[in-house]
Design a protein around this motif. Structure first.
Motif, PDB file in Angstrom:
ATOM      1  N   GLN A 153      13.769  -8.746   5.940  1.00 22.89           N
ATOM      2  CA  GLN A 153      12.601  -9.621   6.012  1.00 22.89           C
ATOM      3  C   GLN A 153      11.467  -8.956   6.805  1.00 22.89           C
ATOM      4  OE1 GLN A 153      12.287 -12.248   4.102  1.00 22.89           O
ATOM      5  NE2 GLN A 153      14.386 -11.782   3.393  1.00 22.89           N
ATOM      6  N   THR A 154      11.824  -8.173   7.815  1.00 22.00           N
ATOM      7  CA  THR A 154      10.800  -7.448   8.573  1.00 22.00           C
ATOM      8  C   THR A 154      10.086  -6.439   7.681  1.00 22.00           C
ATOM      9  OG1 THR A 154      11.969  -7.720  10.679  1.00 22.00           O
ATOM     10  CG2 THR A 154      10.403  -5.888  10.519  1.00 22.00           C
ATOM     11  N   TRP A 155      10.848  -5.691   6.887  1.00 22.50           N
ATOM     12  CA  TRP A 155      10.247  -4.696   5.992  1.00 22.50           C
ATOM     13  C   TRP A 155       9.397  -5.378   4.921  1.00 22.50           C
ATOM     14  CZ3 TRP A 155      15.720  -2.280   5.418  1.00 22.50           C
ATOM     15  CH2 TRP A 155      16.018  -1.549   6.579  1.00 22.50           C
ATOM     16  N   TYR A 156       9.877  -6.503   4.418  1.00 20.06           N
ATOM     17  CA  TYR A 156       9.127  -7.235   3.390  1.00 20.06           C
ATOM     18  C   TYR A 156       7.816  -7.758   3.963  1.00 20.06           C
ATOM     19  CZ  TYR A 156       8.212 -10.685  -0.299  1.00 20.06           C
ATOM     20  OH  TYR A 156       7.650 -11.434  -1.317  1.00 20.06           O
ATOM     21  N   ALA A 157       7.887  -8.281   5.179  1.00 18.25           N
ATOM     22  CA  ALA A 157       6.663  -8.768   5.824  1.00 18.25           C
ATOM     23  C   ALA A 157       5.689  -7.624   6.076  1.00 18.25           C
ATOM     24  CB  ALA A 157       7.014  -9.470   7.134  1.00 18.25           C
ATOM     25  N   ALA A 158       6.212  -6.458   6.457  1.00 16.83           N
ATOM     26  CA  ALA A 158       5.340  -5.300   6.699  1.00 16.83           C
ATOM     27  C   ALA A 158       4.652  -4.863   5.409  1.00 16.83           C
ATOM     28  CB  ALA A 158       6.159  -4.142   7.276  1.00 16.83           C
ATOM     29  N   ALA A 159       5.389  -4.892   4.294  1.00 15.81           N
ATOM     30  CA  ALA A 159       4.778  -4.532   3.006  1.00 15.81           C
ATOM     31  C   ALA A 159       3.680  -5.529   2.643  1.00 15.81           C
ATOM     32  CB  ALA A 159       5.846  -4.491   1.918  1.00 15.81           C
ATOM     33  N   GLY A 160       3.956  -6.815   2.888  1.00 19.47           N
ATOM     34  CA  GLY A 160       2.927  -7.820   2.633  1.00 19.47           C
ATOM     35  C   GLY A 160       1.707  -7.624   3.502  1.00 19.47           C
ATOM     36  N   HIS A 161       1.922  -7.227   4.745  1.00 18.72           N
ATOM     37  CA  HIS A 161       0.799  -6.953   5.644  1.00 18.72           C
ATOM     38  C   HIS A 161      -0.016  -5.767   5.156  1.00 18.72           C
ATOM     39  CE1 HIS A 161      -1.109  -4.959   9.145  1.00 18.72           C
ATOM     40  NE2 HIS A 161      -1.387  -6.195   9.507  1.00 18.72           N
ATOM     41  N   ASP A 162       0.671  -4.717   4.675  1.00 16.56           N
ATOM     42  CA  ASP A 162      -0.046  -3.549   4.150  1.00 16.56           C
ATOM     43  C   ASP A 162      -0.917  -3.947   2.964  1.00 16.56           C
ATOM     44  OD1 ASP A 162       1.092  -1.842   6.024  1.00 16.56           O
ATOM     45  OD2 ASP A 162       2.775  -1.320   4.730  1.00 16.56           O
ATOM     46  N   LEU A 163      -0.388  -4.793   2.089  1.00 19.76           N
ATOM     47  CA  LEU A 163      -1.173  -5.266   0.944  1.00 19.76           C
ATOM     48  C   LEU A 163      -2.373  -6.081   1.416  1.00 19.76           C
ATOM     49  CD1 LEU A 163      -1.818  -5.974  -1.984  1.00 19.76           C
ATOM     50  CD2 LEU A 163      -0.036  -7.745  -1.865  1.00 19.76           C
ATOM     51  N   ALA A 164      -2.133  -7.019   2.318  1.00 19.17           N
ATOM     52  CA  ALA A 164      -3.232  -7.874   2.787  1.00 19.17           C
ATOM     53  C   ALA A 164      -4.327  -7.049   3.453  1.00 19.17           C
ATOM     54  CB  ALA A 164      -2.680  -8.919   3.760  1.00 19.17           C
ATOM     55  N   GLU A 165      -3.913  -6.039   4.222  1.00 15.93           N
ATOM     56  CA  GLU A 165      -4.904  -5.199   4.888  1.00 15.93           C
ATOM     57  C   GLU A 165      -5.704  -4.384   3.880  1.00 15.93           C
ATOM     58  OE1 GLU A 165      -5.177  -2.450   8.907  1.00 15.93           O
ATOM     59  OE2 GLU A 165      -3.266  -2.558   7.839  1.00 15.93           O
ATOM     60  N   ALA A 166      -5.025  -3.889   2.847  1.00 12.90           N
ATOM     61  CA  ALA A 166      -5.734  -3.134   1.815  1.00 12.90           C
ATOM     62  C   ALA A 166      -6.740  -4.029   1.094  1.00 12.90           C
ATOM     63  CB  ALA A 166      -4.739  -2.540   0.823  1.00 12.90           C
ATOM     64  N   ILE A 167      -6.327  -5.241   0.745  1.00 16.43           N
ATOM     65  CA  ILE A 167      -7.225  -6.173   0.057  1.00 16.43           C
ATOM     66  C   ILE A 167      -8.447  -6.474   0.924  1.00 16.43           C
ATOM     67  CG2 ILE A 167      -7.449  -8.547  -0.768  1.00 16.43           C
ATOM     68  CD1 ILE A 167      -5.891  -6.872  -2.707  1.00 16.43           C
ATOM     69  N   ALA A 168      -8.206  -6.623   2.228  1.00 14.67           N
ATOM     70  CA  ALA A 168      -9.296  -6.986   3.135  1.00 14.67           C
ATOM     71  C   ALA A 168     -10.257  -5.833   3.386  1.00 14.67           C
ATOM     72  CB  ALA A 168      -8.719  -7.483   4.460  1.00 14.67           C
ATOM     73  N   LEU A 169      -9.743  -4.609   3.404  1.00 12.01           N
ATOM     74  CA  LEU A 169     -10.557  -3.480   3.835  1.00 12.01           C
ATOM     75  C   LEU A 169     -11.261  -2.732   2.712  1.00 12.01           C
ATOM     76  CD1 LEU A 169      -8.270  -1.831   6.568  1.00 12.01           C
ATOM     77  CD2 LEU A 169     -10.291  -3.258   6.914  1.00 12.01           C
ATOM     78  N   VAL A 170     -10.636  -2.660   1.545  1.00 11.12           N
ATOM     79  CA  VAL A 170     -11.175  -1.809   0.481  1.00 11.12           C
ATOM     80  C   VAL A 170     -12.333  -2.532  -0.202  1.00 11.12           C
ATOM     81  CG1 VAL A 170     -10.681  -0.554  -1.642  1.00 11.12           C
ATOM     82  CG2 VAL A 170      -8.938  -0.716   0.147  1.00 11.12           C
ATOM     83  N   ASP A 171     -13.475  -1.897  -0.191  1.00  7.08           N
ATOM     84  CA  ASP A 171     -14.661  -2.504  -0.784  1.00  7.08           C
ATOM     85  C   ASP A 171     -15.106  -1.681  -1.988  1.00  7.08           C
ATOM     86  OD1 ASP A 171     -15.615  -0.220   0.404  1.00  7.08           O
ATOM     87  OD2 ASP A 171     -16.947  -1.230   1.830  1.00  7.08           O
ATOM     88  N   GLY A 172     -16.306  -1.951  -2.472  1.00  8.92           N
ATOM     89  CA  GLY A 172     -16.879  -1.180  -3.566  1.00  8.92           C
ATOM     90  C   GLY A 172     -16.105  -1.338  -4.861  1.00  8.92           C
ATOM     91  N   ASP A 173     -16.275  -0.365  -5.749  1.00  7.23           N
ATOM     92  CA  ASP A 173     -15.613  -0.418  -7.051  1.00  7.23           C
ATOM     93  C   ASP A 173     -14.093  -0.422  -6.923  1.00  7.23           C
ATOM     94  OD1 ASP A 173     -18.098  -0.403  -8.227  1.00  7.23           O
ATOM     95  OD2 ASP A 173     -18.072   1.738  -8.701  1.00  7.23           O
ATOM     96  N   GLU A 174     -13.593   0.342  -5.934  1.00  8.77           N
ATOM     97  CA  GLU A 174     -12.133   0.389  -5.754  1.00  8.77           C
ATOM     98  C   GLU A 174     -11.601  -0.977  -5.351  1.00  8.77           C
ATOM     99  OE1 GLU A 174     -13.856   4.446  -4.974  1.00  8.77           O
ATOM    100  OE2 GLU A 174     -14.267   2.420  -4.213  1.00  8.77           O
ATOM    101  N   GLY A 175     -12.297  -1.656  -4.460  1.00 10.88           N
ATOM    102  CA  GLY A 175     -11.875  -2.995  -4.068  1.00 10.88           C
ATOM    103  C   GLY A 175     -11.932  -3.977  -5.228  1.00 10.88           C
ATOM    104  N   ALA A 176     -12.952  -3.839  -6.053  1.00 13.63           N
ATOM    105  CA  ALA A 176     -13.080  -4.724  -7.215  1.00 13.63           C
ATOM    106  C   ALA A 176     -11.937  -4.504  -8.207  1.00 13.63           C
ATOM    107  CB  ALA A 176     -14.419  -4.491  -7.898  1.00 13.63           C
ATOM    108  N   ARG A 177     -11.407  -3.283  -8.267  1.00 15.42           N
ATOM    109  CA  ARG A 177     -10.258  -3.028  -9.142  1.00 15.42           C
ATOM    110  C   ARG A 177      -8.935  -3.425  -8.486  1.00 15.42           C
ATOM    111  NH1 ARG A 177     -13.691   1.426 -10.657  1.00 15.42           N
ATOM    112  NH2 ARG A 177     -12.902   2.734  -8.938  1.00 15.42           N
ATOM    113  N   LEU A 178      -8.884  -3.348  -7.154  1.00 18.91           N
ATOM    114  CA  LEU A 178      -7.640  -3.649  -6.449  1.00 18.91           C
ATOM    115  C   LEU A 178      -7.340  -5.142  -6.401  1.00 18.91           C
ATOM    116  CD1 LEU A 178      -5.256  -2.853  -4.624  1.00 18.91           C
ATOM    117  CD2 LEU A 178      -6.843  -2.890  -2.677  1.00 18.91           C
ATOM    118  N   ARG A 179      -8.326  -5.961  -6.130  1.00 21.67           N
ATOM    119  CA  ARG A 179      -8.069  -7.383  -5.906  1.00 21.67           C
ATOM    120  C   ARG A 179      -7.403  -8.080  -7.099  1.00 21.67           C
ATOM    121  NH1 ARG A 179     -12.544  -6.441  -2.685  1.00 21.67           N
ATOM    122  NH2 ARG A 179     -14.052  -6.751  -4.371  1.00 21.67           N
ATOM    123  N   PRO A 180      -7.770  -7.796  -8.327  1.00 18.91           N
ATOM    124  CA  PRO A 180      -7.078  -8.449  -9.443  1.00 18.91           C
ATOM    125  C   PRO A 180      -5.604  -8.054  -9.577  1.00 18.91           C
ATOM    126  CG  PRO A 180      -9.210  -7.620 -10.157  1.00 18.91           C
ATOM    127  CD  PRO A 180      -8.954  -7.049  -8.790  1.00 18.91           C
TER     128      PRO A 180
END
Length: 368
Positions: A174-201
């Motif tokens: 569960q710790t590893w799963y939560a860490a993976a979810g955190h990595d995803l959430a951080e990527a969604i929050a931080l990546v902007d521009g065209d890359e962010g627009a492709r990542l969020r969907p």
């Protein structure tokens, strides 16, 4: 103010001399010696941004750790385990320098000394050059290097497993799963521009792909490299020989996290991802390259690496070390980490996960 250890000219020379004598350079320091011979003459390597690395006499490299943690460091135990198991596909470890706390007697790692291998290149140099040559029809190691790396990685894991194997608990999963979810959430929050627009969907697909991490209770855990990618694989000039280096673990994790046992799949997934990344670099940096040929190489290289890894485990009766269920999820998590790393440290790198992640999700979702 007293300069940090290793920042004064002559420190590396004095440390190598101390390994020969077996005595620490200073009264509050002690050395661990695995091998030593006299060498003098310092030359700094400027590409290492995390630590300060100094070549001594073209025989040894002294890596001064600029950021240490009281909780410890994974390299000493990893190197000792590999040496004890007879693993030789690494620069030969010479020794360690620790500072001794005068009150508690606790040891703080200051430096790691290993063999210097002249003429070697890391994988971000030789692998990129190999793939460029391969897609142009020239002879290269593009399809033979993954064989050697697969064998090397399996032999490393077998050697590291000699220190013990434990089973993943529910809490760890569960710790590893939560860490993976955190990595995803951080990527969604931080990546902007065209890359962010492709990542969020892709967010819902990524979440679904990560779910098997939560179900890995009981998977075997061993000491792992922790930051395995092609850049950690040194290659000599022909005839090629390959060596794995840098057992410091993931620099973005805490010392406690880096020293914990992990599924072997963590290293395997890291190498699979980095083979993909080599291809993305070639596509991005090579004018008029045949992209389809590079993408084809990525799939072939990953298959060759993984097949040879599995076969080497089988030869050692160690197939149980690899939990295949975790390869895809850990690769997806790695791409999320690549996005975060690119935002925080290397902005131009975001093109790599931007191309690799959608292709990975398509492959994982394809019918078997």
């Amino acid at each position: 103010m007293k300069p940090a250890r290793g920042m004064t000219p002559g420190d590396a020379d004095r440390l190598v001399a101390a390994l020969v004598t077996g005595r620490g350079p200073s009264p509050d320091e002690q050395v661990t010696v695995w091998f030593a011979e006299l060498a003098v003459g310092e030359r700094e390597i400027t590409v290492d941004q995390t630590n300060r690395s100094v070549v001594v006499g073209d025989r040894a490299i002294v890596k001064w750790l600029l950021h240490t943690d009281a909780a410890g460091h994974p390299a000493p135990d990893r190197l000792q385990a590999l040496l004890s198991a007879g693993f030789t596909a690494m620069p030969r470890p010479w020794g360690l320098l620790h500072q001794v706390d005068p009150t508690s007697g606790a040891l703080k790692l200051l430096a790691i000394v290993t063999e210097y291998l002249p003429g070697t290149q890391d994988g971000w140099e030789w692998a990129v050059a190999d793939v460029r040559a391969h897609v142009r029809g020239a002879e290269s190691g593009a399809l033979t290097a993954p064989i050697a790396i697969g064998v090397l990685t399996a032999q490393m894991h077998v050697a590291l497993s000699c220190t013990g194997i434990t089973d993943a608990t529910e809490a760890q999963a569960q710790t590893w799963y939560a860490a993976a979810g955190h990595d995803l959430a951080e990527a969604i929050a931080l990546v902007d521009g065209d890359e962010g627009a492709r990542l969020r969907p892709l967010e819902s697909r990524i979440k679904e792909s990560l779910h098997p991490i939560s179900e890995c209770v009981g998977t075997p855990l061993i000491d792992v490299h922790g930051d395995l990618h092609v850049g950690q694989i040194l290659r000599t000039n022909a005839p090629y020989a390959y060596y794995v280096t840098d057992f410091d673990g993931n620099p973005l994790q805490t010392a406690v996290e880096r020293m914990q046992r992990q599924p072997a799949a963590r290293d395997v997934a890291g190498m699979l991802a980095s083979l993909d990344h080599v291809g993305r670099v070639v596509i991005h940096r090579t004018p008029d390259v045949d992209e389809a040929k590079v993408v084809s190489w990525i799939a072939m290289a990953q298959e060759i690496f993984l097949d040879n890894y599995r076969e080497e485990l089988q030869r050692a009766n160690a197939e149980h070390l690899l939990d295949e269920r975790l390869l895809g999820p850990f690769q997806v998590q790695q791409e999320c980490r690549e996005f975060v790393y690119s935002v925080k440290h290397l902005p131009h790198w975001r093109y790599v996960p931007d191309a690799a992640l959608p292709a990975l999700l398509d492959r994982l979702e394809a019918p078997a």
